[in-house]
Motif scaffolding. Structure first.
Motif: not given
Length: 367
Positions: A157-178
């Motif tokens: 309800r804040s308008g600043r929150y996005t929930w994305l289920p069913g997403r497995e993270v493959r790569d994490v770097a400074t500044g990004s997640v894939r």
């Protein structure tokens, strides 16, 4: 800031909560359709009473305060300041309880020793025979299987929150997640709160974590036909929780309890059913099945405390949580990459302490 949280359990959700509270944008990723790990396989207890003096109990007390505020803001989490009673059925257990009252932190924990009559006045469902009960006023409960969806709905309800289920993270770097959908999520800060999932990407980022896994068995009964007004523990809890000086418990546990490293914890769900447990298994590889003798023991002890047959068990399950190897460590928090926080290993205190643990991350990360 734009903050990406990986892990939809209570620890990840509480990190999202603090990011939203402090005005940031949050993308929250979870590999399952819904959190399925320790966060929904626990008692829902906010357990102050047995925590070790120092940072452990301080974190629990701060989290208890935060849970009360969160429960007022989000009634759907089912917060209940019910307290707990640890049932003493032997003189040795009474002595351990009396020793706890002499500790300097007994007052802030809200501890007092009750006679059987006073314990029954507080919790009339306790119809069995026992000598006394250690009351902890500061213990509480939330409804673990509905708390996380309720918190997410509130944050959305804040308008600043996005929930994305069913997403497995493959790569994490400074500044990004894939993720495994091929989407890249840009981030000023990343929090990895993946619970007991310590392989794959987590192992690549932090190959030698000081963490072990613990497996436990639990169950839920059909509704009890009267309120269980507090959470309930048996005297074996004195052997498990580090605050209690249990050296005086020289009588051995029941063989099944000793074999499976058991204590009885019992809390009533909002539907009237009782969640009971638990066991502790530390040796890998864990079994894939649940075994029946621990349930027989839990049923026997719970029935003796209630003074009546336990309602029939309608659900049985096992869960696994991550625990720091250092028994004095409340949580493992590290930065495997700049701007990337790894938080894991709260042990059996994740539901209890997660609001305060996430608040501490927010402070360290400068949110």
């Amino acid at each position: 800031m734009r903050i990406v949280i990986v892990g939809g359990g209570v620890l990840g959700t509480m990190h999202a909560w603090w990011a939203i509270e402090r005005g940031h944008q949050v993308v929250h990723l979870e590999r399952e359709a819904e959190a399925r790990g320790a966060s929904v396989r626990n008692f829902g207890l906010v357990w102050v009473s047995g925590r070790l003096d120092g940072p452990d109990v301080e974190t629990a007390l701060r989290a208890r305060e935060l849970w009360e505020g969160i429960g007022a803001a989000v009634p759907g989490v089912g917060f209940r300041p019910a307290g707990s009673l640890t049932i003493c059925r032997t003189e040795a257990e009474v002595e351990v309880a009396e020793g706890a009252l002499r500790e300097a932190s007994a007052g802030v924990r809200g501890l007092r020793l009750l006679s059987r009559a006073d314990a029954r006045a507080l919790n009339p469902a306790l119809g069995g025979e026992f000598l006394a009960a250690l009351h902890c006023e500061r213990d509480a409960a939330v409804e673990s299987r509905v708390a996380l969806p309720a918190l997410r709905a509130h944050m959305a309800r804040s308008g600043r929150y996005t929930w994305l289920p069913g997403r497995e993270v493959r790569d994490v770097a400074t500044g990004s997640v894939r993720d495994d959908h091929g989407d890249t999520h840009e981030a000023d800060q990343v929090v990895l709160a993946t619970g007991a999932w310590l392989g794959g990407l987590v192992r690549e980022l932090a190959p030698s974590l000081p963490i072990r896994k613990v497996r436990l068995q639990m169950a839920q009964t059909a509704p009890l036909d009267q309120p269980l007004t507090t959470a309930v523990a048996d005297g074996d809890s004195f052997r498990y929780y580090p605050f209690f000086r249990s050296e005086g418990l020289t009588e051995p546990q029941a063989p099944i309890a000793a074999e499976h490293k058991m204590q009885l914890l019992m809390v009533q769900r909002l539907d009237g059913g009782l969640t009971i447990g638990d066991t502790h298994e530390y040796e890998h590889p864990f079994g894939f099945d649940v075994v029946e003798p621990p349930y027989d023991h839990l049923t026997e002890v719970a029935s003796a405390i209630l003074g009546r047959p336990l309602p029939r068990i309608v659900r049985r399950w096992a869960g696994v949580y991550a625990q720091c190897l250092d028994p004095k460590a409340v949580l493992h928090r590290s930065q495997p990459l700049p701007g990337v926080w790894l938080v894991t290993g709260p042990g059996g205190r994740g539901m209890t302490g997660s609001p305060a643990m996430a608040e501490q991350t927010a402070e360290e990360a400068g949110w």
